[in-house]
Write a protein that holds these residues in place. Sequence first.
Motif, PDB file in Angstrom:
ATOM      1  N   LYS A 102     -20.663 -32.758  12.329  1.00 47.54           N
ATOM      2  CA  LYS A 102     -21.262 -33.168  11.055  1.00 47.54           C
ATOM      3  C   LYS A 102     -20.363 -34.152  10.324  1.00 47.54           C
ATOM      4  N   LYS A 103     -19.061 -33.911  10.333  1.00 47.37           N
ATOM      5  CA  LYS A 103     -18.117 -34.790   9.633  1.00 47.37           C
ATOM      6  C   LYS A 103     -18.122 -36.194  10.257  1.00 47.37           C
ATOM      7  N   GLU A 106     -21.310 -38.046   9.228  1.00 46.06           N
ATOM      8  CA  GLU A 106     -21.275 -38.450   7.819  1.00 46.06           C
ATOM      9  C   GLU A 106     -20.553 -39.791   7.632  1.00 46.06           C
ATOM     10  N   LYS A 107     -19.747 -40.200   8.625  1.00 49.25           N
ATOM     11  CA  LYS A 107     -19.081 -41.497   8.561  1.00 49.25           C
ATOM     12  C   LYS A 107     -20.006 -42.634   9.001  1.00 49.25           C
ATOM     13  N   ASN A 110     -25.395 -43.456   5.700  1.00 44.88           N
ATOM     14  CA  ASN A 110     -25.371 -43.408   4.244  1.00 44.88           C
ATOM     15  C   ASN A 110     -26.294 -42.275   3.793  1.00 44.88           C
ATOM     16  N   PHE A 111     -25.743 -41.315   3.073  1.00 36.58           N
ATOM     17  CA  PHE A 111     -26.523 -40.157   2.642  1.00 36.58           C
ATOM     18  C   PHE A 111     -26.979 -40.278   1.184  1.00 36.58           C
ATOM     19  N   GLU A 112     -26.764 -41.449   0.603  1.00 36.58           N
ATOM     20  CA  GLU A 112     -27.156 -41.669  -0.784  1.00 36.58           C
ATOM     21  C   GLU A 112     -28.397 -42.554  -0.848  1.00 36.58           C
ATOM     22  N   LEU A 119     -29.164 -34.460   6.989  1.00 37.62           N
ATOM     23  CA  LEU A 119     -28.460 -33.798   8.083  1.00 37.62           C
ATOM     24  C   LEU A 119     -29.025 -32.395   8.243  1.00 37.62           C
TER      25      LEU A 119
END
Length: 419
Positions: A102-103, A106-107, A110-112, A119
């Motif tokens: 998951k980490k 996240e790189k 874009n989760f915004e 996820l």
Amino acid sequence: MELLQDLQWRGIIYQQTDEEAIKEVLNKEKISLYCGVDPTADSMHIGHLLPFLTLRRFQAQGHRPIVLVGGATGLIGDPSGKSEERNLQTLEAVEHNVSCIKKQLEKIFNFEGDNGAILVNNYDWAGSMDIVTFLRDIGKHIGVNYMLAKDTIANRLETGISFTEFTYTILQAMDFMHLYEHHNCKLQIGGSDQWGNITTGLELIRKMMPEGSKAFGLTIPLVTKADGTKFGKTESGAVWLDPEKTTPYEFYQFWINTADADVVKYLKFFTFLSQEEIESLEKSVQEEAHLRKAQKALAEEMTRLIHGEESLQQAIKISEALFSGDVKNLSAAEIQQGFKDVPSYEVKEETEANLVDLLVAAKISPSKRQAREDITNGAVSLNGEKVTDSSYTLQAADKIEGKYTIIRRGKKKYYLIKY
């Protein structure tokens, strides 16, 4: 350039379930689409990247990516591409792997924002399902003959396949149906070996969702090397995204050592450089290959994407220091990366070693006589500086941050002394 046209130009599309319908829905609306990875290890490797980077291309065009980590499917094992049963992992091991992967994801995404990535973990919906519900509500809709026709299963019939792995394709089909129902997910992306699993998902959606429900599948080609060797492998093994397994310097070196025959294809596959930029680099490969501009661009883009700007600059600094031999300005952390695989020797911190004795003890020179010859002939360097005094004793200043001394014998043979 329109998205599907760009994917075609890059050579990224291998198969589509309905090319015209996919083109139509993408032109008409912004969709949700997904790609998944099973947590078979505590890190992804570069062989996992292409489908996820393709998903990110969709996000750049306003579509919403759903990134799935298979906490449930990871407990079962995908038979795709395997000639024998996988060893089952414990729930604890899978949960640890899920958190690590998951980490890394996240790189990449874009989760915004309005189309920020989502996820998900399929253990959240599959883990609590009882066997009777699975057999009655899900298994009833997928025929055995239908499954036997899938290459991933048919290829295993001679060597044997357990009922556990036989049902894997249904579990992944459940994922697609769940995401379609709860997130209006209309497209699944995967490697070419996932075609059977993707189409099983479409079959389940067709049978269990309301009439007229439409979803699609798209697969990515297998990444190959021009010389026929496997992509993503080095002498020391897989190229991992985890910097503890493959340092940013090693990661950078993998890409910068790409062959001329492969570099343009990899620029198209893996980077977000424009068509014009890639065509300019392709011209450089043809006309001034010795400058290796394309390889440098590839290595920089990939290292920046996975490890960030600071790690990229560190990798470049280490590379330049090793190429020039001027290693004295490297930090201990940079030495740890750049000299990870060179022969090493550990001495006690308080030891003030005579250089001749150290060369013999560390097996850099076979004898004291040879060590003295090497030194007086100028063949030995400490931290990039030649030493020609055979009576030289190492000083505190020779120990970078009190931890390392780099000895070079000849032009290319490096050794790492640790304290």
